[in-house]
Design a protein around this motif. Structure first.
Motif, PDB file in Angstrom:
ATOM      1  N   ALA A   1      12.879 108.077   7.860  1.00  0.00           N
ATOM      2  CA  ALA A   1      12.201 107.379   7.239  1.00  0.00           C
ATOM      3  C   ALA A   1      11.046 107.298   8.091  1.00  0.00           C
ATOM      4  O   ALA A   1      11.263 106.672   9.254  1.00  0.00           O
TER       5      ALA A   1
ATOM      6  N   SER B   1      13.183 114.021   5.952  1.00  0.00           N
ATOM      7  CA  SER B   1      12.651 112.806   5.949  1.00  0.00           C
ATOM      8  C   SER B   1      12.899 112.142   4.601  1.00  0.00           C
ATOM      9  O   SER B   1      12.767 112.752   3.510  1.00  0.00           O
ATOM     10  N   SER B   2      13.159 110.918   4.601  1.00  0.00           N
ATOM     11  CA  SER B   2      13.350 110.163   3.311  1.00  0.00           C
ATOM     12  C   SER B   2      11.901 109.508   2.753  1.00  0.00           C
ATOM     13  O   SER B   2      11.753 108.758   1.883  1.00  0.00           O
TER      14      SER B   2
ATOM     15  N   ASP C   1       9.145 104.362   5.165  1.00  0.00           N
ATOM     16  CA  ASP C   1      10.096 103.190   5.165  1.00  0.00           C
ATOM     17  C   ASP C   1       9.689 102.176   4.426  1.00  0.00           C
ATOM     18  O   ASP C   1       8.805 101.413   4.890  1.00  0.00           O
TER      19      ASP C   1
END
Length: 245
Positions: A28, A63-64, A67
């Motif tokens: 993230a 990647s998420s 964040d």
């Protein structure tokens, strides 16, 4: 800032590797990681020794996305949006070859910035997910334009409005990625492709990209501003302060 959140490596052939390196949080992206990538892309654009920049992630996620836990902890929540704008602008304005090695799921801004790359290689176990309406916000990363342009309006609406999680094979079929590889083969085979690119005439690549991407560059910059202004206006913490956008 923990600079290890972003790992950079100078590789042979004028290649800079950028690795999102926060595997415990599925890579993230936080405010400082965005700023670091902006700096690297801007420096690489000015460096005559660099011809290609490669983005990838550590572990089993590309990647998420943003964040969210970090976003809610910023002293000024609106500090995030100017940085997001500059992060996306850095992709749009990068004059050289930008490659993404999607080693796992790409969510949110990690997915929406992929069409701004010149080559996207992905693992067969990756997927692409843009749950903006689920979060109560709207599309960003210029995806309100690029998704329809690449995959057609129906599929773009399904992803951006109705939170459709696109599997890797479908992403290949609709042109969202260039090629798929088995997870264990991804890094080896993709780097063979990247080396092929570095052996091409750099000036020809740059000028050709300018001709193709230059036709829509100003439009993308305008879309980026509009998208993030809307995201900013809709943010659940909007009442905290005034927008900086």
């Amino acid at each position: 800032m923990d600079i290890e959140d972003i790992i950079t490596e100078v590789c042979d052939g004028g290649i800079i590797l950028i690795r999102y390196n926060k595997p415990k949080k599925k890579n993230a992206l936080n405010l400082n990681m965005y700023r670091r990538v902006i700096d690297i892309l801007q420096e690489a654009s000015r460096d005559d020794n660099v011809g290609v920049v490669v983005l990838t992630g550590t572990g089993d996620f590309y990647s998420s996305g943003n964040d969210l836990t970090a976003a809610f902890n910023y002293e000024g929540v609106y500090d995030l949006y100017p940085v997001l704008r500059d992060f996306i602008r850095a992709f749009i304005e990068f004059p050289k070859i930008l490659v993404a090695i999607v080693n796992g799921p790409a969510i949110g801004i990690a997915a929406t910035t992929l069409p701004l790359c010149d080559l996207v290689f992905a693992s067969e176990n990756s997927y692409f997910y843009t749950p903006f309406t689920k979060l109560g916000i709207v599309a960003e990363g210029c995806s309100s334009f690029t998704f329809s342009r690449i995959m057609g309006e129906r599929k773009a609406l399904e992803m951006l409005l109705f939170n459709y999680k696109m599997p890797a094979i479908e992403a290949l079929q609709c042109g969202f990625v260039n090629e798929l590889y088995k997870p264990e083969e991804l890094q080896h085979k993709v780097w063979d492709k990247i080396i092929e690119v570095t052996n091409m005439k750099r000036e020809s690549l740059i000028e050709s990209k300018k001709l193709i991407r230059g036709q829509i560059k100003d439009h993308l910059l305008e879309i980026n501003d509009k998208e993030l202004k809307t995201v900013n206006d809709m943010h659940p913490l909007k009442k905290i302060g005034k927008s900086k956008l």
